[in-house]
Motif scaffolding. Structure first.
Motif, PDB file in Angstrom:
ATOM      1  N   LEU A  78      -6.920   4.068  -4.054  1.00 13.58           N
ATOM      2  CA  LEU A  78      -5.818   3.310  -3.472  1.00 13.58           C
ATOM      3  C   LEU A  78      -4.525   3.658  -4.193  1.00 13.58           C
ATOM      4  N   GLU A 124       0.860  -1.169   0.000  1.00  4.92           N
ATOM      5  CA  GLU A 124       0.000   0.000   0.000  1.00  4.92           C
ATOM      6  C   GLU A 124       0.897   1.220   0.000  1.00  4.92           C
ATOM      7  N   SER A 179      -0.768   2.204  -4.551  1.00  6.00           N
ATOM      8  CA  SER A 179       0.107   1.068  -4.266  1.00  6.00           C
ATOM      9  C   SER A 179       1.491   1.373  -4.822  1.00  6.00           C
ATOM     10  N   LEU A 231      -8.816  -3.311   1.251  1.00  6.65           N
ATOM     11  CA  LEU A 231      -7.827  -3.769   2.210  1.00  6.65           C
ATOM     12  C   LEU A 231      -8.524  -4.322   3.450  1.00  6.65           C
TER      13      LEU A 231
END
Length: 856
Positions: free
Chosen positions: A353, A163, A355, A201
């Motif tokens: 998100l 993450e 990453s 998540l």
């Protein structure tokens, strides 16, 4: 008899006559116009009847055609004939499908309607999966014409993906990021499997629509995308996604005309012809935009108009921004990959998100070599050789660098067994690795195109013109931070498109060509580091052959400066003036190529002279002088790598000797020695997880100097080191981006002002500190109040030691009262027993529901 004269008409009678005439005339006109209107109206009605008769015929014919098509879809018949002309009839066909679905459901044929709605998608999916499987099942290691392709499943090695961090959008030099990442061991980082990138998540329920994946060049972002697509196409993973459309930014760069989204899809993916997006809301369609850093569209999110039309043409920039914002196909998933410096082109509010692809960890590095090299004994020897050079081993964090190392070492070891010992000594710098890679590729070209002149084991036949042209392309575009080249970029350097294939054949995997489906051909070097190496080689060729300094046209350099020392000094200064570290690796290669041992590997391209040897001594002194200045940690570390390329390890050896003797705690260091100490500690094979300042010097200055080392540790022992609020400020700057879990500042008079500085960062969600010790810090009730306020927003701190301070009753109550706060994770607070505190009467340990309060 005389005749009487007619009386003259009066004005009144004349006006009367005119009026009558006018009225008659108007009456006739109205009558005429009325008849004309009646005729026109009659004709309009007749035309309308005819038009609607024709319209009815066409609609009926069209609907019959579409209904027949729908029946064929439901029967899984061949509908190739029925898909002709879909570009012109997309809206009509979508309408026909919606009408058919509406009436089928009205007829209570729900299952049939659901099946019909899925048919075009399912048919498209089958063809799309088949085509994507063919396209992505192999990975090309080099250019498509000469490069060797292998099955992705055979050589694929899992990458470490996490993450994203708070500093993910940093423009910091990528090589520094790579070296730093190999030293960071954050046990709480959340690893993410590539195939689970769109799954929420653990502990989070928010649906993920847009994922931004960051990583430095060559770290494996595109390979991760390729593996994701291949697993979907093979029916292994993510089958809930109905369609995947990979649209690399480099293939969209030359898109200047206006197109609709459906036209783009039809041209990139012909199997989508006949497929329609209906009003159904549960479509799972994924668009993958790989290489945001290669995008040449402005991405004007604020200026572009809102666009939700699938079939009306507009600019590519409008399509991209509206897809990303969710105005166009709001239910579509979006996956964007980017290098860190370009990631801020996407508005944060659009991202669900972040990453980060971290590349290979140590185990994955070795796994890659064992997969890449079929001879396992040879693979083990290659691993052993690479491990003996710390700088090379660190760079193997990048998958593509592993490929370069495997190519070079496998070739060297296979050429002759007797060369093993000597090569083991020679290949210990980046410059030497890339030199041998260039030599290997040039031999490959000679063997392929002119094997009478040279064999792969003989001396390479250098194409000076071609090498110079590629070097100029690399250098000119490196200064502009451009990694993708179009035809005009090549012609500016004297390379025709036809020549490009010859030159790419000469270097095979050094230079590759990408054929876009729509937009012609774009060119790039396989990796940024290869471009940086070729740029450095070009600078040396210009100096060696033309006595020309490539920086001579810059304002910072006089045209009189034409010797090697001036070139190297110019490069050092320019690299230090670049905050992003854009020229750091270029500088390493440039300095490495100045050595006699390296220049002798390039006979015909470079000419060695005695002056070159003198230049080395002068540039080493110049670098050491620069290290005496107040440079950032990143710039200092790169200069030590530069000294390593020049085979000068005097500063590093001196520090290592002092580390072994344990004399650093009582030795006054110069700025250059401080930088050397940081370099040694950061490049040590053993990561310092438990940092103890008392092993060095107990001062604010020492802590500030060693802050980059503290940042990568999990535990920092700074107790009883005579630190002040100045150190609190330094620590606060790294708390939210460090690996620190435990911080001990006990026995330092940081006072309330120091607590205030720390409290600000404790509220940052990125701060992962779990234990904080502030005993005997001259902290009063004001400091306790600041801590209590901060910890109400802290998500990680579990243990707090405040012994030996004088908080008063109110301070203790504030901290112990945190037990009632649901957000605060604090479970242990330690105080020394204070006689005047009236809420406790004796030394004890009390448990109040959740918080354990220890009194001593």
């Amino acid at each position: 008899m005389m005749r009487s004269v007619s009386p003259t008409p009066s004005c009144a009678s004349m006006r009367s006559d005119i009026s009558k005439y006018s009225e008659q005339s108007q009456s006739r006109r109205k009558e005429s116009e009325g008849m004309k209107n009646l005729a026109e109206k009659k004709k309009f009605h007749e035309d309308l009847v005819n038009i609607f008769r024709e319209l009815e015929n066409r609609v009926i014919t069209f609907m019959k055609h579409e209904l027949e098509r729908f029946k064929k879809l439901l029967r899984n018949d061949n509908i190739k004939y029925y898909d002709k002309g879909v570009d012109d009839n997309y809206d009509a066909r979508e309408g026909a499908l919606n009408i058919a679905l509406h009436f089928l459901r009205k007829m209570n044929q729900i299952d049939l309607a659901d099946s019909l709605e899925k048919c075009p998608i399912e048919l498209c999916q089958q063809k799309l999966k088949s085509n994507l499987k063919k396209k992505y099942k192999r990975v090309l290691q080099g250019i498509s014409q000469q490069g060797k392709s292998e099955l992705l499943e055979k050589i694929y090695t899992d990458l470490f993906i996490t993450e994203g961090r708070g500093d993910v959008f940093s423009s910091e030099n990528e090589i520094s990021c790579i070296e730093k990442a190999t030293r960071t061991q954050d046990t709480e980082e959340k690893p993410i499997e590539c195939n689970s990138i769109f799954q929420p998540l653990p502990g989070e329920e928010k649906a993920i629509r847009l994922v931004l994946t960051n990583g430095v060049a060559g770290i494996g972002k595109s390979i991760s995308v390729q593996k994701f697509i291949l697993d979907w196409a093979n029916g292994v993973e993510n089958q809930e996604i109905e369609l995947i459309f990979p649209l690399p930014f480099r293939e969209l760069n030359l898109k200047k005309e206006k197109y609709s989204l459906m036209e783009i899809l039809h041209q990139f993916f012909p199997e989508t012809k006949g497929m329609m997006f209906t009003k159904r809301k549960d479509y799972k369609v994924l668009f993958i935009f790989d290489g945001l850093d290669e995008c040449r569209h402005p991405l004007q999110f604020k200026k572009n108009e809102i666009w939700s039309d699938l079939t009306t043409p507009t600019s590519m920039d409008v399509l991209l921004t509206n897809l990303i914002k969710g105005n166009l196909l709001p239910n579509a998933l979006i996956w964007i990959t980017s290098r860190p410096a370009a990631a801020n082109h996407i508005p944060p509010e659009c991202i669900d998100l972040v990453s980060e692809v971290r590349g290979f960890n140590d185990e994955q590095k070795e796994e890659y070599f064992r997969k890449k090299i079929e001879d396992q004994m040879l693979a083990e020897r290659v691993i052993k050789l690479i491990k003996e050079s710390r700088s090379l081993y660190i760079m193997c964090h990048i998958p593509i660098f592993c490929w370069i190392c495997a190519t070079v070492f496998e070739t060297i070891l296979l050429e002759t067994e007797s060369s093993r010992a000597s090569k083991q000594q020679i290949l210990n710098t980046l410059t030497q690795m890339y030199l041998h890679f260039l030599i290997f590729q040039t031999k490959r070209k000679t063997e392929k195109y002119d094997d009478e002149k040279s064999s792969c084991c003989g001396s390479p036949q250098w194409d000076e013109k071609g090498t110079r042209a590629l070097g100029q392309l690399a250098f000119d575009n490196l200064l502009d931070n451009n990694l993708i080249f179009c035809d005009s970029d090549l012609t500016d350097c004297g390379i025709s498109v036809e020549d490009a294939f010859v030159y790419s054949g000469m270097c095979t995997q050094i230079f590759k060509e990408d054929s876009g489906i729509l937009f012609g051909t774009a060119f790039s070097f396989v990796h940024l580091s290869i471009q940086e190496f070729m740029a450095a080689l070009y600078a040396h060729i210009c100096m060696s052959k033309d006595n020309r300094n490539v920086f001579a046209d810059e304002d910072t350099c006089s045209e009189k400066e034409t010797n090697m020392t001036d070139l190297l000094k110019n490069a050092v200064d320019k690299a230090l003036n670049s905050n992003s570290g854009q020229l750091d690796l270029f500088l390493r290669f440039l300095l490495g190529l100045s050595l006699e041992s390296n220049q002798k590997l390039l006979p015909g391209l470079l000419t060695y002279s005695e002056r070159t040897s003198q230049s080395k001594e002068e540039i080493v002194k110049h670098i050491k002088d620069k290290l005496k200045e107040n440079l950032s940690a990143e710039r200092s570390i790169n200069l030590f790598y530069c000294l390593n390329e020049l085979n000068d390890k005097s500063l590093v050896d001196d520090i290592q000797n002092q580390l072994k003797s344990g004399s650093l705690s009582c030795t006054k260091l110069s700025p250059a020695q401080w930088s050397a100490l940081v370099f040694v500690l950061q490049t040590s094979e053993k990561v310092i997880e438990d940092f103890d300042l008392k092993k060095f010097q107990r001062s604010d200055e020492c802590l500030k100097r060693l802050l980059p080392v503290v940042k990568t540790a999990t535990k920092a022992r700074l107790d009883n080191c005579c630190l002040t609020q100045e150190s609190c400020l330094a620590i606060a700057k790294i708390l939210s981006s460090s690996s620190l879990k435990e911080l001990d500042l006990s026995g330092n008079a940081i006072k309330d002002i120091g607590v205030e500085i720390l409290a600000c960062e404790l509220q940052n969600p990125q701060c992962k500190l779990e234990t904080l010790r502030l005993s005997k810090g001259s902290i009063t009730g004001e400091g306790y109040a600041l801590l209590a306020s901060a910890l109400r927003r802290n998500l990680h701190l579990k243990e707090l030691d405040m012994g030996g301070n004088d908080p008063g009753d109110s301070g203790v109550k504030l901290l112990t009262g945190l037990q009632k706060d649901s957000i605060c994770k604090l479970d242990t607070v330690r105080f020394y027993f204070i006689s005047h505190c009236d809420i406790f009467f004796k030394p004890s340990i009390r448990t109040c529901s959740r918080v354990t309060i220890c009194l001593f």
